[in-house]
Design an enzyme around this catalytic site. Structure first.
Site, PDB file in Angstrom:
ATOM      1  N   PHE A 275      77.082  81.066 -38.811  1.00  0.00           N
ATOM      2  CA  PHE A 275      77.508  82.403 -38.422  1.00  0.00           C
ATOM      3  C   PHE A 275      76.294  83.330 -38.308  1.00  0.00           C
ATOM      4  O   PHE A 275      75.468  83.386 -39.204  1.00  0.00           O
ATOM      5  CB  PHE A 275      78.503  82.944 -39.460  1.00  0.00           C
ATOM      6  CG  PHE A 275      78.947  84.348 -39.163  1.00  0.00           C
ATOM      7  CD1 PHE A 275      79.652  84.630 -37.990  1.00  0.00           C
ATOM      8  CD2 PHE A 275      78.653  85.391 -40.020  1.00  0.00           C
ATOM      9  CE1 PHE A 275      80.047  85.924 -37.695  1.00  0.00           C
ATOM     10  CE2 PHE A 275      79.048  86.689 -39.731  1.00  0.00           C
ATOM     11  CZ  PHE A 275      79.748  86.959 -38.567  1.00  0.00           C
ATOM     12  N   GLN A 276      76.209  84.022 -37.201  1.00  0.00           N
ATOM     13  CA  GLN A 276      75.108  84.950 -36.909  1.00  0.00           C
ATOM     14  C   GLN A 276      73.735  84.288 -36.974  1.00  0.00           C
ATOM     15  O   GLN A 276      72.755  84.912 -37.367  1.00  0.00           O
ATOM     16  CB  GLN A 276      75.171  86.175 -37.829  1.00  0.00           C
ATOM     17  CG  GLN A 276      76.413  87.008 -37.560  1.00  0.00           C
ATOM     18  CD  GLN A 276      76.356  88.392 -38.138  1.00  0.00           C
ATOM     19  OE1 GLN A 276      75.811  88.600 -39.217  1.00  0.00           O
ATOM     20  NE2 GLN A 276      76.953  89.354 -37.453  1.00  0.00           N
TER      21      GLN A 276
ATOM     22  N   MET B 282      65.710 107.054  -9.377  1.00  0.00           N
ATOM     23  CA  MET B 282      64.566 106.325  -8.844  1.00  0.00           C
ATOM     24  C   MET B 282      65.022 105.187  -7.923  1.00  0.00           C
ATOM     25  O   MET B 282      64.406 104.925  -6.890  1.00  0.00           O
ATOM     26  CB  MET B 282      63.699 105.789  -9.979  1.00  0.00           C
ATOM     27  CG  MET B 282      62.392 105.167  -9.508  1.00  0.00           C
ATOM     28  SD  MET B 282      61.410 106.326  -8.555  1.00  0.00           S
ATOM     29  CE  MET B 282      60.304 106.959  -9.806  1.00  0.00           C
TER      30      MET B 282
END
Ligand code: TPP
Ligand code: MG
Lengths: 187, 581
Positions: free
Chosen positions: B112-113, B480
């Site tokens: 996880f993560q 731009m």
């Protein structure tokens, strides 16, 4: 300096000089250092011909031999980028100084009939190669040498049918003997 | 030797490094470190997005010259730092990022993560580390700071597995000497080669039409005084890059202002006609050179830079000098002073020609009393701050106007993402800069498109009472890009119209900041005055400007300076293709 312009002015550009270069890099033998080097080549679009790595006699130092083809300016930039990596200790282009180049190749070649076997044996002897494994219809041959010799050997074996081939890539080291005027160069 | 948790060791080493402020946002893998920070004497800034944290640390670093510190958790926390790290990397900003990683025994399991943060950030950091043994932790942190701030500075990331932050170990903080010795391949101190410096001095004496082309390296190296001395001694005009703004006072008679894509007519003319270009801490970026084969076509080039890889990378250099700019300039000045020389006389014709160019086409724009011209806003910001504010910018037209119409006079005054061009940089960088330099007025010139990319962090500025000012140049466009579409894509405005926008005034108020707005030119000054009187909260000013104003002059990308688009024609479009010679 006056306002009108006659012809377009261009910066003089040095001519391109494409060549094969052997770059030797000593690095701290850290986790991930090889990825850093290969990333550098990949992300800047430099093409590696071969790259070999191994630990040196000092266990925390690895030595990398890189063979690249390219314009001298690109090679110079590659060397600078390699030097910029925190973990590189030394970078040298040894192309133009006396050095020894070696590559090791393992080749599995079809042997076919007896005539072929004899012919292959002859080539093995001429090239000072070695047969390291034999089966009913193949020889596995070990050969070392510089790139020219290796390429020639492979080309000669090609007609027999090469089943598999593994090469180490070029290893190179500068010649200590060349440092002394009278020392004999032993090939 | 003390025995402590990894997290506490991190805190101790950060203290030893003199860190006073940390920007970041916690999560599972870095919770132990945040727990240790709870009692630590740092200013701990909780941001609302990790990207903003990275830009704040960057703004802090650029404004102060110190190393900025940012923290994030593993996985998404760390990947949110990526743009901030790449921004800092391109502009040589010293940062140390500390990211949490999943515990060692989970690495490689798609936990996880979990993300390969060292892998992801390798090409956008000066160096990075994965800590695999708590014994290495103090040294790695010290190495990170040393690498980040020395040589050509840059961001360094340290990925620390959670179990290491929890593990206890005895430790000792390594000495400076030990840190240097532990990096045998890293030699950041380079002395300029004397032979080359002598040669450079000869070139300078011989030159008839020399120009100093100055980049951010002068600011990083703290060499503004030396640069000024050199320019005044030899009477050589100075043009700066976007990154070099502030290295040389723009009010100085020798100032040519910016060169390149949106450079002034006179700077580009001077460079195009120069017979000697002295590049100092600059890197011949394509936004500066345009078509490289026609860049300063007749000039010999002296290039002074600390990074050997910057020299002869894009252009072949005649006199390369690798070294710290300040050091090299000092030696160069000494060398030039050895022999008497009539500099005034040598420069007379050249400076006269430059004066002529300056008068022919000064930096200007079409004024209006009906609609707010963006350039006018910048001029008024300049006037009201007496040229003394630190200015940050997002990326786009507003950034270029901020570069062109504010006159910078001291180093670390103009902070913007020059190399990567990161929209969303300006506002968080201003927050970081204000924290570093609370005595200075700090103003973010933002685009409506750029600002919204990190708008969530108004909350951070309010929470910590950081009284920055945000001036939104609101053209309801990705301006731009629209300009390029107008010039080069037949005015086909594909995906540039920001027709749906928040009400920036109400939005500011909803965060607890102050929101102000100007719609007419005459409102600009009073609104700015009101903003300047507020000093306990951020102020967001919505400047509703002329929607289709263009940034000019412009050298189209990849073109030669000869093809500079100069002035707005009748319809506000550039009509003239000027040939300069
Ligand atoms: C993160 C990011 N995405 C896209 C771009 C490309 N880009 C460059 S300028 C620009 C427009 C910026 O709009 P705005 O902030 O409103 O500024 P303006 O040009 O209107 O002043 C865009 C989209 C970029 N530089 N950065
Ligand atoms: Mg806009």
């Amino acid at each position: 300096m006056e306002q009108e312009i006659k012809t377009v002015k261009l910066r003089p550009e040095p001519p391109k000089r494409i060549g094969r270069h052997i770059i030797v890099v000593r690095v701290q033998h850290n986790f991930g250092v090889l990825t850093r080097i290969t990333n550098l080549f990949a992300s800047r679009g430099y093409n590696i011909e071969s790259l070999t790595v191994g630990v040196t006699h000092e266990p925390n130092i690895a030595r990398i031999t890189i063979v690249v083809k390219g314009d001298e300016r690109v090679i110079e930039q590659i060397i600078k980028q390699l030097r910029k990596l925190i973990e590189t200790l030394r970078v040298r282009d040894i192309t133009t100084i006396p050095h020894i180049e070696r590559e090791l190749v393992l080749i599995k070649v079809h042997t076919g009939d007896e005539k072929a076997r004899d012919e292959i044996m002859r080539l093995v002897n001429i090239f000072r190669a070695k047969i390291v494994d034999v089966s009913i219809d193949t020889y596995t041959i070990e050969v070392t040498g510089d790139t020219n010799k290796i390429e020639a050997f492979i080309d000669l074996l090609r007609p027999f049918g090469i089943k598999d081939l593994a090469r180490t890539g070029t290893l190179a080291i500068s010649r200590e003997s060349a440092k002394y005027k009278y020392a004999k160069q032993i090939e | 030797m003390a025995v402590k948790r990894g997290a506490d060791i991190i805190v101790d080493v950060l203290l030893a490094e003199g860190v006073d402020t940390i920007f970041g946002l916690p999560g599972g893998a870095i919770m132990e470190v945040y727990d240790a920070l709870f009692d630590a004497p740092f200013r701990n800034i909780l941001t609302r997005h990790e990207q903003a944290a990275a830009h704040m640390a960057d703004g802090y670093a650029r404004a102060s010259g110190k190393v900025g510190v940012v923290m994030a958790t593993s996985g998404p926390g760390a990947t949110n730092l990526v743009t901030g790290l790449a921004t800092a990397f391109m502009d040589s900003v010293p940062l140390v990022a500390i990211t949490g990683q999943v515990p060692r025994h989970y690495i490689g399991t798609d936990a996880f993560q979990e993300a390969d943060v060292v892998g992801i950030t390798r090409p956008i950091t000066k160096h990075n580390f994965l800590v695999t043994d708590i014994k290495d932790l103090p040294l790695i942190i010290r190495q990170a700071f040393y690498i980040a701030r020395t040589g050509r500075p840059g961001p360094v990331l340290i990925d620390v597995p959670k179990d290491i932050t929890q593990q206890k170990s005895d430790y000792r903080i390594p000495t400076d000497d030990e840190v240097e010795k532990s990096l045998p391949g890293y030699k950041p101190h380079v002395e300029g080669n004397y032979v080359q410096i002598k040669k450079a001095a000869e070139f300078i004496r011989k030159a008839k039409r020399p120009v100093l082309y100055v980049g951010g390296g002068v600011i990083i190296s703290g060499a503004s005084e030396e640069l000024k001395e050199l320019a005044e001694l030899t009477k050589i005009p100075v043009t700066t890059t976007n990154m070099g703004k502030g290295a040389f006072p723009e009010t100085h008679p020798l100032a040519l202002h910016m060169l390149g894509m949106h450079g002034t007519y006179y700077a580009n003319m001077a460079v195009y006609n120069a017979d000697l270009l002295i590049a100092v801490g600059a890197r011949f970026d394509d936004r500066v050179t345009g078509k490289i084969q026609e860049f300063a076509p007749e000039a010999k080039i002296i290039h002074i830079d600390i990074d050997p890889a910057s020299i002869s990378k894009n252009i072949t250099v005649d006199v390369p000098i690798v070294g710290d700019v300040k050091n090299v300039l000092k030696k160069l000045i000494k060398e030039l002073k050895k022999k008497p020389f009539e500099w005034e006389k040598a420069r007379e014709a050249w400076l006269k020609q430059i004066e002529k160019w300056k008068n022919e086409h000064p930096l200007t724009y079409e004024k209006s009393d009906k609609v707010i011209k963006p350039q006018y806003v910048i001029e008024e910001v300049y006037n009201i701050t007496k040229g003394d504010a630190i200015i940050t910018a997002g990326v786009g037209q507003h950034q270029m106007w901020a570069a062109m119409f504010y006159k910078y006079s001291f180093p670390r005054q103009f902070l913007n993402s020059g190399g990567l061009g990161t929209m969303g940089y300006g506002f968080p960088a201003a927050v970081g800069a204000k924290i570093a330099r609370p005595e200075k007025e700090v103003i973010a010139i933002e685009g409506d498109g750029s600002f919204i990319m990190n708008i969530q962090d108004i909350a951070t500025a309010v929470q910590y009472r950081i009284p920055v000012k945000v001036v939104i140049i609101n053209n309801e466009f990705l301006g731009m890009v629209r300009q390029w579409q107008e010039f080069f894509y037949d005015s086909r405005y594909a995906s540039v119209c920001l027709s749906v926008q928040p009400d920036f005034v109400k939005l500011a108020e909803s965060f607890g900041a102050v929101g102000l707005r100007a719609k007419k030119p005459k409102e600009v000054r009073p609104v700015l005055e009101e903003a300047m009187s507020i000093n306990d909260r951020p102020v967001i000013i919505d400047m509703v400007v002329d929607r289709e104003e263009n940034v000019l002059p412009m050298v189209p990308a990849g073109k030669s300076y000869r093809e500079m688009l100069l002035s707005p024609g009748e319809k506000g479009k550039a009509e003239t293709m000027y040939l300069v010679g």
